[in-house]
Design an enzyme around this catalytic site. Structure first.
Site, short mmCIF file in Angstrom:
data_model
loop_
_atom_site.label_atom_id
_atom_site.label_comp_id
_atom_site.label_asym_id
_atom_site.label_seq_id
_atom_site.Cartn_x
_atom_site.Cartn_y
_atom_site.Cartn_z
N SER A 178 74.70 24.73 -48.41
CA SER A 178 74.45 26.16 -48.54
C SER A 178 75.72 27.01 -48.59
O SER A 178 75.73 28.06 -49.21
CB SER A 178 73.54 26.65 -47.42
OG SER A 178 74.08 26.32 -46.16
N HIS A 206 68.65 24.81 -51.85
CA HIS A 206 69.49 25.43 -52.88
C HIS A 206 69.42 24.72 -54.22
O HIS A 206 70.09 25.13 -55.16
CB HIS A 206 70.94 25.51 -52.40
CG HIS A 206 71.07 26.41 -51.21
ND1 HIS A 206 71.09 27.78 -51.31
CD2 HIS A 206 71.11 26.13 -49.89
CE1 HIS A 206 71.17 28.31 -50.11
NE2 HIS A 206 71.18 27.33 -49.23
N LYS A 238 64.38 31.33 -52.07
CA LYS A 238 65.64 31.36 -52.84
C LYS A 238 65.31 31.41 -54.32
O LYS A 238 64.85 32.43 -54.80
CB LYS A 238 66.51 30.20 -52.39
CG LYS A 238 67.04 30.54 -50.99
CD LYS A 238 67.65 29.46 -50.19
CE LYS A 238 68.03 30.08 -48.84
NZ LYS A 238 68.03 29.13 -47.76
C1 LIG Z 1 67.92 29.13 -46.36
C2 LIG Z 1 67.89 27.74 -45.87
C3 LIG Z 1 66.96 27.32 -44.93
C4 LIG Z 1 66.04 28.27 -44.25
O1 LIG Z 1 65.04 28.72 -45.10
P1 LIG Z 1 64.34 30.12 -44.78
O2 LIG Z 1 63.07 30.06 -45.58
O3 LIG Z 1 65.27 31.16 -45.22
O4 LIG Z 1 64.08 30.13 -43.31
C5 LIG Z 1 66.93 25.98 -44.60
N1 LIG Z 1 67.81 25.10 -45.14
C6 LIG Z 1 68.74 25.49 -46.02
C7 LIG Z 1 69.69 24.47 -46.57
C8 LIG Z 1 68.82 26.81 -46.40
O5 LIG Z 1 69.77 27.20 -47.25
#
Ligand SMILES: *Cc1c(COP(=O)(O)O)cnc(C)c1O
Length: 392
Positions: A178, A206, A238
């Site tokens: 991330s 991602h 995302k």
């Molecule tokens: C954003 C993210 C999460 C958390 O997801 P949310 O739905 O925002 O709680 C978990 N793992 C990774 C690698 C992330 O980038």
């Protein structure tokens, strides 16, 4: 609040220049946004495909709100699990090529739920050092003995696996990291997990939507099946532009999560309209190949522009293109200067990233134009970096 040192902690946070402040977004998530009441070009969103404000998805959300209302009213095991949730689970199972899917309200909760349902004290969890905070917290919550291997270092992981006498072992990793944007070596992880009889879990937050055929993520891209990687997790907040997350795997894995994942059981189900919006998003993600192509070409264009100006980037081919500046001070200074020029890239500092690796986490989207990217690069160019000619 006596005895909690609340003021001292805030003072210390400020002195270390680690104090966080939230900017206020006055518009939808999009490149030309309104931030704190003024126009701003954004380069730090995870809306990689530009779907957070897509008309088809917005309209699916509105229609579903008219049919199903707003709140889900209860947890999934009481009566909060509605038809749209079930349909989205089935469609995601089909899409990922896995037997079954379980929706979670957030990715953070999906990771807490799956790891603490699978592991108990006495078991062993192996995590890449740069895994997302939710995976690290999940390890803590599970009570398993957990170890962080050096980033992408399979030799280091293997030595740890070899030494472990735990009966149950699980390796957990981000698919695309991330904060660095680089990728995990999946083929080698699959091999090691087989050799040492460890389970393997990939958090594809991602990559899902961005890579692989139709946006199916890094597992499909590499041809890895449920046998190779039994636990797949991805998020919908995302590239999908909605909210929530899911775990995909075998029938028995998912049934175990329904029975034992406490962050699934003891929380209100996601609003049904979010599930309907995500179903609309799934159609767009799969259909609009051009979004992935545009994202890739934006990444190449940005990297080329930076290279020709001597702005050093990290080794990443994903939408995440961090400029590592090192010190906290420098990351704040550069980010503030960019904001003065109307460009928003929030600085990423410890403890989100290791000490000494503060950065500007630039992220690109399919709906950034060449002109947007040119404006970012010009702004970066106009900044006086502390070590002349380079950003580090
Ligand atoms: C954003 C993210 C999460 C958390 O997801 P949310 O739905 O925002 O709680 C978990 N793992 C990774 C690698 C992330 O980038």
């Amino acid at each position: 609040m006596m005895n909690f040192d609340l003021e001292e902690r805030l003072e210390q946070r400020s002195e270390q220049r680690l104090f966080r402040q939230r900017v206020i977004l006055d518009s939808p998530q999009k490149p030309e946004a309104m931030v704190d009441g003024r126009p701003c070009l954004m380069f730090c969103s995870n809306d990689y495909l530009g779907l957070a404000n897509h008309p088809e998805i917005r309209s699916a959300f509105q229609q579903a709100a008219n049919v199903y209302g707003i709140g889900s009213g209860a947890s999934a095991l009481i009566n909060g699990h509605s038809r749209p949730h079930r349909q989205l689970e089935e469609e995601l199972a089909e899409f990922t090529g896995r037997a079954r899917v379980l929706l979670f309200s957030t990715g953070y909760m999906a990771n807490l739920g799956v790891i603490s349902a699978l592991l108990s004290p006495g078991d062993a969890l192996f995590q890449d050092r740069l895994n997302h905070a939710s995976l690290l917290d999940a390890g803590r919550l599970s009570g398993a003995r957990f170890q962080r291997y050096l980033h992408l270092d399979m030799g280091n992981l293997e030595r740890r696996l070899k030494k472990s006498k735990a009966r149950r072992k699980l390796i957990a990793t981000d698919g695309v990291f991330s904060m660095d944007g680089d990728r995990t070596p999946l083929a080698e992880l699959v091999k090691l997990s087989r050799q040492y009889q460890a389970g393997l879990m990939v958090d594809d937050a991602h990559a899902f939507g961005c890579i692989g055929k139709g946006g199916r993520g890094s597992l499909k891209e590499g041809g890895f099946t449920t046998d190779d990687v039994p636990v797949m997790m991805a998020t919908l907040g995302k590239a999908f532009g909605t909210a929530g997350a899911f775990v995909a795997g075998s029938e028995t894995l998912i049934e175990n999560l329904i029975q034992f994942a406490r962050s699934y059981i003891y929380t209100t189900a996601m609003p049904p309209a979010i599930a309907e919006a995500s179903r609309a998003s799934l159609k767009v993600v799969e259909r609009d190949e051009w979004r992935r192509q545009q994202l890739t070409s934006n990444v190449i264009y940005f990297r080329r522009s930076c290279e020709s100006l001597g702005i050093p980037l990290m080794a990443s081919d994903s939408a995440i293109q961090p400029i590592q500046v090192g010190s906290v001070e420098e990351s704040l200074r550069v980010s503030e200067q960019l904001l003065d020029l109307g460009v928003l890239v929030t600085p990423i500092r410890p403890p989100t990233v290791p000490a000494g690796s503060s950065r500007l986490r630039v992220t690109l989207s399919a709906i950034h134009t060449r002109e947007h990217i040119d404006r970012l690069v010009e702004a970066l160019q106009s900044i006086v970096w502390h070590k002349p000619g380079q950003a580090a």
